[in-house]
Enzyme design. Structure first.
Site, PDB file in Angstrom:
ATOM      1  N   SER A 125       0.837  -1.192   0.000  1.00  0.00           N
ATOM      2  CA  SER A 125       0.000   0.000   0.000  1.00  0.00           C
ATOM      3  C   SER A 125       0.871   1.241   0.000  1.00  0.00           C
ATOM      4  CB  SER A 125      -0.864  -0.015   1.266  1.00  0.00           C
ATOM      5  OG  SER A 125      -1.460   1.232   1.474  1.00  0.00           O
ATOM      6  N   TYR A 150      -2.264  -1.228  11.035  1.00  0.00           N
ATOM      7  CA  TYR A 150      -2.500  -1.772   9.695  1.00  0.00           C
ATOM      8  C   TYR A 150      -1.348  -1.400   8.763  1.00  0.00           C
ATOM      9  CZ  TYR A 150      -3.988  -1.898   4.850  1.00  0.00           C
ATOM     10  OH  TYR A 150      -4.015  -2.111   3.496  1.00  0.00           O
ATOM     11  N   LYS A 154       1.954  -3.616   6.695  1.00  0.00           N
ATOM     12  CA  LYS A 154       2.425  -3.570   5.293  1.00  0.00           C
ATOM     13  C   LYS A 154       3.938  -3.340   5.257  1.00  0.00           C
ATOM     14  CE  LYS A 154      -1.473  -4.417   3.361  1.00  0.00           C
ATOM     15  NZ  LYS A 154      -1.698  -5.802   2.923  1.00  0.00           N
TER      16      LYS A 154
HETATM   17  P1  NAD Z   1     -10.940  -7.306   1.373  1.00  0.00           P
HETATM   18  O1  NAD Z   1     -11.173  -7.274   2.844  1.00  0.00           O
HETATM   19  O2  NAD Z   1     -12.089  -7.083   0.477  1.00  0.00           O
HETATM   20  O3  NAD Z   1     -10.254  -8.684   0.958  1.00  0.00           O
HETATM   21  C1  NAD Z   1      -9.344  -9.352   1.824  1.00  0.00           C
HETATM   22  C2  NAD Z   1      -9.784 -10.815   1.882  1.00  0.00           C
HETATM   23  O4  NAD Z   1      -8.887 -11.521   2.754  1.00  0.00           O
HETATM   24  C3  NAD Z   1     -11.185 -10.995   2.452  1.00  0.00           C
HETATM   25  O5  NAD Z   1     -11.945 -11.783   1.548  1.00  0.00           O
HETATM   26  C4  NAD Z   1     -10.961 -11.717   3.780  1.00  0.00           C
HETATM   27  O6  NAD Z   1     -12.023 -12.600   4.079  1.00  0.00           O
HETATM   28  C5  NAD Z   1      -9.648 -12.429   3.547  1.00  0.00           C
HETATM   29  N1  NAD Z   1      -8.846 -12.723   4.746  1.00  0.00           N
HETATM   30  C6  NAD Z   1      -8.455 -11.863   5.723  1.00  0.00           C
HETATM   31  N2  NAD Z   1      -7.749 -12.523   6.663  1.00  0.00           N
HETATM   32  C7  NAD Z   1      -7.676 -13.822   6.267  1.00  0.00           C
HETATM   33  C8  NAD Z   1      -7.096 -14.994   6.809  1.00  0.00           C
HETATM   34  N3  NAD Z   1      -6.455 -14.969   7.993  1.00  0.00           N
HETATM   35  N4  NAD Z   1      -7.220 -16.169   6.141  1.00  0.00           N
HETATM   36  C9  NAD Z   1      -7.876 -16.220   4.946  1.00  0.00           C
HETATM   37  N5  NAD Z   1      -8.469 -15.142   4.394  1.00  0.00           N
HETATM   38  C10 NAD Z   1      -8.373 -13.953   5.044  1.00  0.00           C
HETATM   39  O7  NAD Z   1      -9.769  -6.240   1.063  1.00  0.00           O
HETATM   40  P2  NAD Z   1      -9.277  -5.644  -0.323  1.00  0.00           P
HETATM   41  O8  NAD Z   1      -9.665  -4.225  -0.374  1.00  0.00           O
HETATM   42  O9  NAD Z   1      -9.639  -6.531  -1.422  1.00  0.00           O
HETATM   43  O10 NAD Z   1      -7.701  -5.679  -0.072  1.00  0.00           O
HETATM   44  C11 NAD Z   1      -6.892  -6.733  -0.557  1.00  0.00           C
HETATM   45  C12 NAD Z   1      -5.457  -6.472  -0.133  1.00  0.00           C
HETATM   46  O11 NAD Z   1      -5.032  -5.212  -0.641  1.00  0.00           O
HETATM   47  C13 NAD Z   1      -5.249  -6.405   1.376  1.00  0.00           C
HETATM   48  O12 NAD Z   1      -3.989  -6.987   1.681  1.00  0.00           O
HETATM   49  C14 NAD Z   1      -5.215  -4.919   1.631  1.00  0.00           C
HETATM   50  O13 NAD Z   1      -4.488  -4.618   2.796  1.00  0.00           O
HETATM   51  C15 NAD Z   1      -4.518  -4.414   0.390  1.00  0.00           C
HETATM   52  N6  NAD Z   1      -4.793  -2.998   0.102  1.00  0.00           N
HETATM   53  C16 NAD Z   1      -6.087  -2.566  -0.008  1.00  0.00           C
HETATM   54  C17 NAD Z   1      -6.337  -1.212  -0.252  1.00  0.00           C
HETATM   55  C18 NAD Z   1      -7.763  -0.702  -0.343  1.00  0.00           C
HETATM   56  O14 NAD Z   1      -7.952   0.493  -0.213  1.00  0.00           O
HETATM   57  N7  NAD Z   1      -8.749  -1.556  -0.569  1.00  0.00           N
HETATM   58  C19 NAD Z   1      -5.272  -0.310  -0.403  1.00  0.00           C
HETATM   59  C20 NAD Z   1      -3.969  -0.790  -0.323  1.00  0.00           C
HETATM   60  C21 NAD Z   1      -3.733  -2.145  -0.062  1.00  0.00           C
HETATM   61  N1  UFG Z   2     -13.013  11.203   3.106  1.00  0.00           N
HETATM   62  C1  UFG Z   2     -14.008  12.098   3.354  1.00  0.00           C
HETATM   63  N2  UFG Z   2     -15.194  11.636   3.839  1.00  0.00           N
HETATM   64  C2  UFG Z   2     -15.418  10.319   4.080  1.00  0.00           C
HETATM   65  C3  UFG Z   2     -14.381   9.391   3.813  1.00  0.00           C
HETATM   66  C4  UFG Z   2     -13.175   9.872   3.332  1.00  0.00           C
HETATM   67  O1  UFG Z   2     -13.837  13.302   3.150  1.00  0.00           O
HETATM   68  O2  UFG Z   2     -16.505   9.956   4.542  1.00  0.00           O
HETATM   69  C5  UFG Z   2     -11.727  11.689   2.558  1.00  0.00           C
HETATM   70  C6  UFG Z   2     -10.547  11.413   3.450  1.00  0.00           C
HETATM   71  O3  UFG Z   2     -10.377  12.450   4.381  1.00  0.00           O
HETATM   72  C7  UFG Z   2      -9.405  11.314   2.434  1.00  0.00           C
HETATM   73  C8  UFG Z   2     -10.082  10.787   1.176  1.00  0.00           C
HETATM   74  O4  UFG Z   2     -11.478  11.004   1.349  1.00  0.00           O
HETATM   75  O5  UFG Z   2      -8.931  12.595   2.176  1.00  0.00           O
HETATM   76  C9  UFG Z   2      -9.836   9.320   0.944  1.00  0.00           C
HETATM   77  O6  UFG Z   2     -10.171   8.612   2.130  1.00  0.00           O
HETATM   78  P1  UFG Z   2     -10.316   7.032   2.180  1.00  0.00           P
HETATM   79  O7  UFG Z   2     -10.710   6.664   3.577  1.00  0.00           O
HETATM   80  O8  UFG Z   2     -11.173   6.559   1.077  1.00  0.00           O
HETATM   81  O9  UFG Z   2      -8.849   6.530   1.850  1.00  0.00           O
HETATM   82  P2  UFG Z   2      -7.467   6.850   2.608  1.00  0.00           P
HETATM   83  O10 UFG Z   2      -6.619   7.588   1.621  1.00  0.00           O
HETATM   84  O11 UFG Z   2      -7.654   7.462   3.903  1.00  0.00           O
HETATM   85  O12 UFG Z   2      -6.921   5.361   2.892  1.00  0.00           O
HETATM   86  C10 UFG Z   2      -6.900   4.371   1.895  1.00  0.00           C
HETATM   87  C11 UFG Z   2      -7.208   2.988   2.484  1.00  0.00           C
HETATM   88  C12 UFG Z   2      -6.138   2.542   3.418  1.00  0.00           C
HETATM   89  C13 UFG Z   2      -4.795   2.655   2.796  1.00  0.00           C
HETATM   90  C14 UFG Z   2      -4.592   4.025   2.213  1.00  0.00           C
HETATM   91  C15 UFG Z   2      -3.333   4.075   1.451  1.00  0.00           C
HETATM   92  O13 UFG Z   2      -8.425   3.032   3.192  1.00  0.00           O
HETATM   93  O14 UFG Z   2      -6.356   1.183   3.703  1.00  0.00           O
HETATM   94  O15 UFG Z   2      -5.653   4.345   1.323  1.00  0.00           O
HETATM   95  O16 UFG Z   2      -3.271   2.942   0.624  1.00  0.00           O
HETATM   96  F1  UFG Z   2      -3.833   2.426   3.730  1.00  0.00           F
END
Ligand code: NAD
Ligand code: UFG
Length: 338
Positions: A125, A150, A154
């Site tokens: 991330s 969290y 990473k």
């Molecule tokens: P998500 O929660 O939709 O998917 C993660 C999946 O992992 C889920 O289906 C959950 O059931 C499974 N899981 C969690 N712990 C587990 C375990 N112990 N054993 C087996 N399965 C398990 O999340 P996502 O948004 O699809 O994110 C996928 C990956 O990308 C994650 O590693 C997350 O940290 C990373 N990531 C996500 C974002 C974002 O904004 N969505 C940003 C940067 C990185």
């Molecule tokens: N925001 C609002 N109102 C809301 C939600 C978010 O104004 O109700 C704003 C936040 O302040 C931020 C932007 O929208 O400025 C994006 O916010 P998100 O919560 O959608 O995303 P973040 O950038 O805070 O975080 C995301 C993921 C994290 C990850 C990070 C960097 O949620 O898991 O990106 O990868 F770590």
């Protein structure tokens, strides 16, 4: 050619499974469904015509994970998505986050090493950069102290992979540092399934537009940005999924230059919260009821990617225009209904 996808029923995982299958690769999903739903398999099948193999396993269960790898030692690669990902929850439950995310990774790496599955793509991330001093961030930008447990999982996961690769020269890995993944598959058959009140901007926005939430709070308009609201690099989830297919081919075809590489996966463009609202209204014709409120604790002011390295080395770039991404998110929200 078989690819193991942990977390494959999750948001990014399910979109990636679609792209892998459409690329002709065979997928086996491993997920414990802690944050996803088995019906996601119907959506994947609806899009691709193929129901991926699925096993419900908790990756923190080491014997079960090793047994899984013993049975799938013919797989050529793993994409490791499985993790807990709610930033706020990780502050309240640090032990649960470290336990889940780190043990899951270590068990996956152990299974890969023991059973000769040598290629890994890992979900990292942009959170590893924190608030960078110089923008946009390149892969050379120093990582910052993580803002949450969290985020720290990473940073620590990247370090675990890096250190293992130093001594396992037969193994190869690529960490993809995602910026802000948003949107849904254009078919609206799969998308993001937030549990409870969404924390992230797009699901909160689409739920507000759908009348599920009364008002979207915009967290701050007094940042040092053109319109005062924070800047992010919003990457379409299908573009992001495609980056995994490219990374898998790079590993399978031995085109990686080192056995541990990492790439920024974003668009290279920054958008503010207010610009996202305007783009959504343009794309859908639906007005969003929003209100500017105070800053959210822990938010960084701005971050976006320099994607030159990913563009040149991977031959990948983000393609989907933001309006299309937001229209897809809206179609998915409408399908979910109230
Ligand atoms: P998500 O929660 O939709 O998917 C993660 C999946 O992992 C889920 O289906 C959950 O059931 C499974 N899981 C969690 N712990 C587990 C375990 N112990 N054993 C087996 N399965 C398990 O999340 P996502 O948004 O699809 O994110 C996928 C990956 O990308 C994650 O590693 C997350 O940290 C990373 N990531 C996500 C974002 C974002 O904004 N969505 C940003 C940067 C990185
Ligand atoms: N925001 C609002 N109102 C809301 C939600 C978010 O104004 O109700 C704003 C936040 O302040 C931020 C932007 O929208 O400025 C994006 O916010 P998100 O919560 O959608 O995303 P973040 O950038 O805070 O975080 C995301 C993921 C994290 C990850 C990070 C960097 O949620 O898991 O990106 O990868 F770590």
């Amino acid at each position: 050619m078989k690819i193991i996808v942990t977390g494959g029923t999750g948001y990014i995982g399910s979109h990636t499974v679609v792209e892998l299958q459409q690329d002709g690769l065979e997928v086996v999903i491993l997920d414990n469904l802690v944050n996803s739903n088995i019906e996601v398999l119907d959506g994947i099948e609806g899009i691709t015509g193929i129901r991926p193999a699925f096993e419900k396993i908790d990756l923190t269960d080491r014997p079960a994970t090793l047994d899984f790898f013993a049975r799938h030692r013919d797989a050529k690669a793993v994409i490791h998505f499985a993790a807990l990902k709610a930033v706020g929850e990780s502050v309240a439950k640090p032990l649960e986050y470290y336990y889940n995310n780190l043990n899951a990774l270590m068990n996956v790496l152990s299974g890969m090493r023991q059973y000769g599955v040598h290629n890994l793509v890992f979900s990292s991330s942009c959170t590893v950069y924190g608030q960078a001093d110089v923008l946009p961030v390149t892969e050379q930008t120093p990582r910052h102290e993580a803002e949450s447990p969290y985020g720290n999982t990473k940073v620590m996961s990247e370090d675990i992979i890096r250190d293992l690769m130093k001594v396992q020269s037969e193994m190869n890995s690529i960490a993809l540092r995602y910026f802000n993944p948003i949107g849904a598959h254009p078919s609206a058959l799969i998308g993001e399934l937030p549990v409870g009140i969404p924390n992230n901007l797009i699901p909160y926005l689409t739920q507000t537009a759908a009348g599920i939430r009364e008002q979207l709070s915009v967290f701050g308009d007094d940042y040092n940005t053109p319109d005062g609201s924070p800047l992010r690099d919003y990457i379409d989830v299908v573009d992001l999924a495609k980056a995994h297919v490219v990374a898998i081919h790079r590993l399978l075809e031995g085109r990686n230059k080192k056995n541990y590489e990492y790439f920024n996966i974003g668009t290279g463009h920054a958008l503010s919260v207010l610009e996202i609202i305007q783009a959504f209204e343009r794309a859908t014709g639906v007005k969003v009821n929003y209100k500017i409120v105070g800053r959210r604790a822990g938010d960084i002011e701005k971050v976006w990617a320099d994607t030159t390295f990913a563009n040149n080395e991977l031959g990948w770039s983000a393609k989907v225009p933001i309006e299309e991404t937001l229209a897809n998110a809206w179609r998915w929200q409408q399908r979910l209904g109230k």
